[in-house]
Motif scaffolding. Structure first.
Motif, PDB file in Angstrom:
ATOM      1  N   ALA A   1       0.827  -1.203   0.000  1.00  0.00           N
ATOM      2  CA  ALA A   1       0.000   0.000   0.000  1.00  0.00           C
ATOM      3  C   ALA A   1       0.864   1.257   0.000  1.00  0.00           C
ATOM      4  O   ALA A   1       1.849   1.355   0.740  1.00  0.00           O
ATOM      5  N   ILE A   2       0.470   2.243  -0.845  1.00  0.00           N
ATOM      6  CA  ILE A   2       1.225   3.488  -1.010  1.00  0.00           C
ATOM      7  C   ILE A   2       0.265   4.675  -0.934  1.00  0.00           C
ATOM      8  O   ILE A   2      -0.825   4.650  -1.523  1.00  0.00           O
ATOM      9  N   LYS A   3       0.673   5.716  -0.244  1.00  0.00           N
ATOM     10  CA  LYS A   3      -0.069   6.983  -0.221  1.00  0.00           C
ATOM     11  C   LYS A   3       0.785   8.032  -0.930  1.00  0.00           C
ATOM     12  O   LYS A   3       1.808   8.490  -0.409  1.00  0.00           O
ATOM     13  N   PRO A   4       0.406   8.440  -2.161  1.00  0.00           N
ATOM     14  CA  PRO A   4       1.252   9.360  -2.941  1.00  0.00           C
ATOM     15  C   PRO A   4       0.866  10.828  -2.776  1.00  0.00           C
ATOM     16  O   PRO A   4      -0.311  11.179  -2.676  1.00  0.00           O
ATOM     17  N   THR A   5       1.877  11.674  -2.788  1.00  0.00           N
ATOM     18  CA  THR A   5       1.700  13.127  -2.736  1.00  0.00           C
ATOM     19  C   THR A   5       2.751  13.766  -3.641  1.00  0.00           C
ATOM     20  O   THR A   5       3.909  13.349  -3.635  1.00  0.00           O
ATOM     21  N   VAL A   6       2.342  14.784  -4.403  1.00  0.00           N
ATOM     22  CA  VAL A   6       3.279  15.497  -5.278  1.00  0.00           C
ATOM     23  C   VAL A   6       3.035  16.995  -5.160  1.00  0.00           C
ATOM     24  O   VAL A   6       1.892  17.465  -5.188  1.00  0.00           O
ATOM     25  N   LYS A   7       4.119  17.743  -5.063  1.00  0.00           N
ATOM     26  CA  LYS A   7       4.053  19.200  -5.139  1.00  0.00           C
ATOM     27  C   LYS A   7       4.502  19.631  -6.531  1.00  0.00           C
ATOM     28  O   LYS A   7       5.604  19.296  -6.981  1.00  0.00           O
ATOM     29  N   PHE A   8       3.631  20.373  -7.221  1.00  0.00           N
ATOM     30  CA  PHE A   8       3.893  20.808  -8.592  1.00  0.00           C
ATOM     31  C   PHE A   8       4.268  22.288  -8.625  1.00  0.00           C
ATOM     32  O   PHE A   8       4.028  23.028  -7.666  1.00  0.00           O
ATOM     33  N   PRO A   9       4.843  22.737  -9.747  1.00  0.00           N
ATOM     34  CA  PRO A   9       5.074  24.177  -9.903  1.00  0.00           C
ATOM     35  C   PRO A   9       3.757  24.954  -9.791  1.00  0.00           C
ATOM     36  O   PRO A   9       2.683  24.429 -10.109  1.00  0.00           O
ATOM     37  N   ALA A  10       3.860  26.179  -9.365  1.00  0.00           N
ATOM     38  CA  ALA A  10       2.670  26.997  -9.100  1.00  0.00           C
ATOM     39  C   ALA A  10       1.771  27.090 -10.327  1.00  0.00           C
ATOM     40  O   ALA A  10       2.223  27.420 -11.431  1.00  0.00           O
ATOM     41  N   GLY A  11       0.496  26.776 -10.116  1.00  0.00           N
ATOM     42  CA  GLY A  11      -0.505  26.950 -11.163  1.00  0.00           C
ATOM     43  C   GLY A  11      -0.601  25.844 -12.188  1.00  0.00           C
ATOM     44  O   GLY A  11      -1.441  25.907 -13.095  1.00  0.00           O
ATOM     45  N   TRP A  12       0.237  24.821 -12.072  1.00  0.00           N
ATOM     46  CA  TRP A  12       0.209  23.739 -13.065  1.00  0.00           C
ATOM     47  C   TRP A  12      -1.007  22.836 -12.857  1.00  0.00           C
ATOM     48  O   TRP A  12      -1.480  22.652 -11.726  1.00  0.00           O
ATOM     49  N   THR A  13      -1.469  22.238 -13.956  1.00  0.00           N
ATOM     50  CA  THR A  13      -2.545  21.251 -13.924  1.00  0.00           C
ATOM     51  C   THR A  13      -1.937  19.862 -14.047  1.00  0.00           C
ATOM     52  O   THR A  13      -1.042  19.645 -14.873  1.00  0.00           O
ATOM     53  N   ALA A  14      -2.429  18.931 -13.220  1.00  0.00           N
ATOM     54  CA  ALA A  14      -1.908  17.561 -13.231  1.00  0.00           C
ATOM     55  C   ALA A  14      -3.003  16.598 -13.667  1.00  0.00           C
ATOM     56  O   ALA A  14      -4.147  16.685 -13.203  1.00  0.00           O
ATOM     57  N   PHE A  15      -2.622  15.666 -14.536  1.00  0.00           N
ATOM     58  CA  PHE A  15      -3.543  14.633 -15.025  1.00  0.00           C
ATOM     59  C   PHE A  15      -2.992  13.247 -14.684  1.00  0.00           C
ATOM     60  O   PHE A  15      -1.799  12.985 -14.881  1.00  0.00           O
ATOM     61  N   THR A  16      -3.845  12.362 -14.208  1.00  0.00           N
ATOM     62  CA  THR A  16      -3.470  10.979 -13.922  1.00  0.00           C
ATOM     63  C   THR A  16      -4.736  10.158 -13.760  1.00  0.00           C
ATOM     64  O   THR A  16      -5.827  10.711 -13.514  1.00  0.00           O
ATOM     65  N   ALA A  17      -4.603   8.839 -13.845  1.00  0.00           N
ATOM     66  CA  ALA A  17      -5.744   7.945 -13.632  1.00  0.00           C
ATOM     67  C   ALA A  17      -5.961   7.612 -12.160  1.00  0.00           C
ATOM     68  O   ALA A  17      -6.915   6.908 -11.826  1.00  0.00           O
ATOM     69  N   LEU A  18      -5.099   8.090 -11.275  1.00  0.00           N
ATOM     70  CA  LEU A  18      -5.266   7.813  -9.848  1.00  0.00           C
ATOM     71  C   LEU A  18      -6.578   8.402  -9.333  1.00  0.00           C
ATOM     72  O   LEU A  18      -7.041   9.447  -9.807  1.00  0.00           O
ATOM     73  N   ASP A  19      -7.140   7.765  -8.338  1.00  0.00           N
ATOM     74  CA  ASP A  19      -8.424   8.180  -7.778  1.00  0.00           C
ATOM     75  C   ASP A  19      -8.232   9.028  -6.523  1.00  0.00           C
ATOM     76  O   ASP A  19      -7.186   8.994  -5.873  1.00  0.00           O
ATOM     77  N   GLY A  20      -9.294   9.762  -6.160  1.00  0.00           N
ATOM     78  CA  GLY A  20      -9.341  10.480  -4.893  1.00  0.00           C
ATOM     79  C   GLY A  20      -8.441  11.687  -4.822  1.00  0.00           C
ATOM     80  O   GLY A  20      -7.887  11.987  -3.763  1.00  0.00           O
ATOM     81  N   GLN A  21      -8.312  12.421  -5.918  1.00  0.00           N
ATOM     82  CA  GLN A  21      -7.403  13.570  -5.920  1.00  0.00           C
ATOM     83  C   GLN A  21      -7.917  14.689  -5.018  1.00  0.00           C
ATOM     84  O   GLN A  21      -9.087  15.058  -5.042  1.00  0.00           O
ATOM     85  N   ARG A  22      -6.999  15.217  -4.188  1.00  0.00           N
ATOM     86  CA  ARG A  22      -7.283  16.383  -3.358  1.00  0.00           C
ATOM     87  C   ARG A  22      -6.113  17.353  -3.494  1.00  0.00           C
ATOM     88  O   ARG A  22      -4.960  16.938  -3.538  1.00  0.00           O
TER      89      ARG A  22
END
Length: 653
Positions: free
Chosen positions: A187-208
């Protein structure tokens, strides 16, 4: 009495002679020299257990904001159980979709392991350099791993995955997993910090999202690895149907201007895939698409998404870039073929167990076939582009690949491991991953055999539905073997399929695979102008194809990038890296070399080239007089033929 041939009698006589004992190494080497004896190494791949990682959920936190330096900074917190004194961490080695051990552990640096704030010792397993062994102190509750993934900043270092405008985060390239367990049980709990204002796309569920930090729900490691991210400064999303999205990022916002009539082709692609397979093996699906020539190109399959790259103007200059649209349909097909239905020897419980590629002529070959067919049925690519691409494929085997004399299609399934997709000096002799294209031509022949045998009532569509379209909604993995492929084909149309596949794919020195095209009502012909597919690729990748005339491909400055074995240029001593400086006394240009080939047609005058290789200059004369030659498919007879029926849409609208 049976008479023996001279050779057989001689062999029998030799076998009857007394043989002296072979000399041992001790007899050959001087007495007194040291002679160590090897002990059996404990180097066999240990199989993991189908059990959960007992420590609990691993936290994976990635800072992806340093786009200037191309660095991903990683903190991975692995909970451990009481009594554990060593933590064995594996870096993914055998990556799904790459068909080889290519995990870039060389790009992971700056290891630091701590527990309770104290630095821990670690070492690398010398028999498996993808394994890191960390010493765990008594009473430790977790081990915190800090490291960086140093993304390539220049194409010579590998594929660029981060630019100032976009990134492609692939979890397996910046994470470790504990050894000894199926990856689906970690089991893995993923978190990513992106550059300011960027939009992220992925098939992962439960995005917050909180500011520029994004988290997703806890997921198993196998699903995480199968759910990469495309993120960018310029991004746009289209809903193709209630469960399928097209997620695009671009170098510039203008490249995201997709006209409604062209968006409709993506929508129809989903309809045509549903009609073909009759089931879905995803609960939702994201077509990840990068419009770029700065981030590295990619086409990689996943169960609920795919990573795709188009040239920057492929959406905005739709017709001119028609040649560049195929990767999306190809990777979509992989959700059924490759991800859900997977060869038994290609499915592995983790990313350490070696994968075997022997059935890639199904996994990739039939995906290549259906990717092109669905593109034509949906209008994602023109029918003419299909015909021109398959003319190019057919020509390669009809005139451009002497390696067929000694090497089977099946043997090329090992090329991802043997050659790691590196450039080859004479690929026409060595062959290279022909299970894709020759595989597609073999499946075209299979389609036409079924159509002919059933008077058009059935085709390979029926195989696709019976083989890939089972268990609607299941997005696990359902392995298969050669016998099941044959059995399913026989269920569609009884035929000697085992012999057909064995001969076409496992035999050497086979005829060029043109029978399917001929049965489908088309033949290979030659013209002096490049077909639309060749013309598009030459313009897109800045090269000139003269494969079927001089037997070379040339870059814009006249450098030889590939040489056809036993072709006219090869016979004259031109090899890769040689640069043509002048043609018949005139400075090199694409027009000059093509005009010279045309002028020499039907004459006895050689084409004279001034060539530089290293520091040496020489004049090369090539006796070639058949003019420019580019492949086309031409319809035989009037009316609709089998290939026309194969490419016809299955859905309305």
């Amino acid at each position: 009495m049976k008479h023996l041939s001279l050779g057989t009698a001689l062999a029998a006589a030799l076998l009857a002679l007394p043989l002296s004992a072979p000399a041992s190494a001790q007899d050959i080497r001087p007495a007194g020299n040291s002679a160590p004896v090897e002990q059996q190494l404990a180097d066999q791949t240990p199989l993991p257990s189908d059990t959960a990682w007992p420590g609990g959920t691993i936290s994976l936190d990635i800072d992806a904001t340093d786009t200037v330096r191309g660095i991903y900074r990683v903190t991975e917190t692995i909970p451990v159980t009481g009594g554990m004194r060593e933590l064995h961490l594996l870096f993914p080695e055998w990556l799904p979709g790459n068909h080889a051990a290519r995990g870039p552990i060389n790009l992971v640096s700056g290891f630091q392991f701590t527990s309770g704030g104290k630095t821990l010792e670690w070492t690398r397993n010398p028999l498996d350099v993808y394994e890191i062994i960390v010493s765990v102190p008594q009473g430790a509750k977790n081990v915190v791993a800090n490291f960086v993934h140093t993304s390539p900043v220049d194409g010579s270092e590998g594929r660029i995955t981060m630019t100032p405008e976009m990134l492609n985060l692939q979890w397996e390239k910046m994470s470790f997993y504990p050894a000894g367990h199926y990856t689906r049980r970690i089991a893995i709990k993923p978190t990513v910090k992106f550059p300011a204002g960027w939009t992220a796309f992925t098939a992962l569920d439960g995005q917050r999202r909180s500011g520029d930090t994004v988290t997703w729900q806890t997921v198993d490691y196998e699903t995480l690895v199968d759910s990469p991210i495309f993120a960018g400064k310029y991004a746009k999303q289209w809903q193709l149907d209630p469960a399928v999205k097209l997620d695009a990022i671009a170098d510039k916002p203008k490249y995201l201007d997709l006209a409604p009539e062209n968006l409709a082709h993506f929508e129809k692609l989903i309809d045509e895939a549903d009609a073909l397979f009759g089931a879905r093996h995803f609960d939702h699906y994201d077509i990840l698409l990068a419009m770029t020539d700065t981030m590295g190109g990619i086409g990689l399959e996943h169960h609920r998404s795919a990573e795709n790259q188009y040239e920057p103007t492929a959406l905005t200059d739709w017709d001119a870039m028609d040649w560049d649209h195929n990767v999306v349909s190809h990777e979509l097909v992989h959700s059924w073929n490759g991800k859900f239905r997977r060869p038994s020897d290609l499915w592995t419980p983790d990313y350490r167990t070696p994968m075997q590629d022997t059935l890639l002529w199904v996994y990739e070959g039939q995906t290549q076939f259906w990717g092109w067919v669905l593109a034509a049925r949906s209008g994602l690519q023109k029918k003419q582009t299909f015909l021109d691409a398959f003319a190019t494929y057919a020509a390669n085997y009809a005139e451009g690949q002497p390696g067929r004399a000694y090497r089977s299609v099946e043997d090329t399934t090992h090329d991802p491991i043997i050659n790691s997709r590196a450039p080859l000096p004479y690929s026409s002799l060595s062959r290279s991953e022909d299970y894709y294209v020759e595989g597609a031509l073999v499946w075209l022949e299979a389609d036409q055999i079924i159509r002919e045998g059933t008077n058009g009532a059935k085709g390979l569509d029926d195989f696709a539905k019976a083989f890939f379209g089972v268990r609607d909604g299941d997005w696990g993995e359902l392995p298969y073997d050669f016998d099941e492929v044959v059995s399913t084909l026989n269920g569609v149309y009884p035929y000697d399929w085992a012999n057909f596949l064995t001969t076409r794919l496992y035999g050497v020195n086979q005829p060029a695979p043109l029978r399917g095209l001929n049965m489908a009502g088309y033949k290979l012909v030659w013209k002096e102008e490049p077909n639309s597919y060749d013309k598009g690729r030459m313009g897109g990748y800045n090269y000139t194809s003269l494969t079927y005339s001089l037997g070379v491909n040339l870059t814009d400055n006249g450098t030889v990038s590939s040489t056809l074995w036993d072709g006219p240029a090869f016979d004259a001593g031109l090899v890769d890296g040689s640069q043509i400086l002048a043609v018949n006394g005139t400075a090199y240009s694409k027009e000059a070399i093509m005009d010279a080939i045309t002028a020499a047609k039907g004459t006895k005058d050689p084409i004279e080239l001034m060539v530089k290789r290293g520091d040496a200059y020489r004049t090369v004369k090539i006796d070639y007089h058949d003019g420019l030659r580019y492949p086309y498919l031409e319809k035989t007879g009037e009316g609709e033929h089998g290939l026309d029926r194969l490419l016809a849409p299955r859905t309305g609208g």
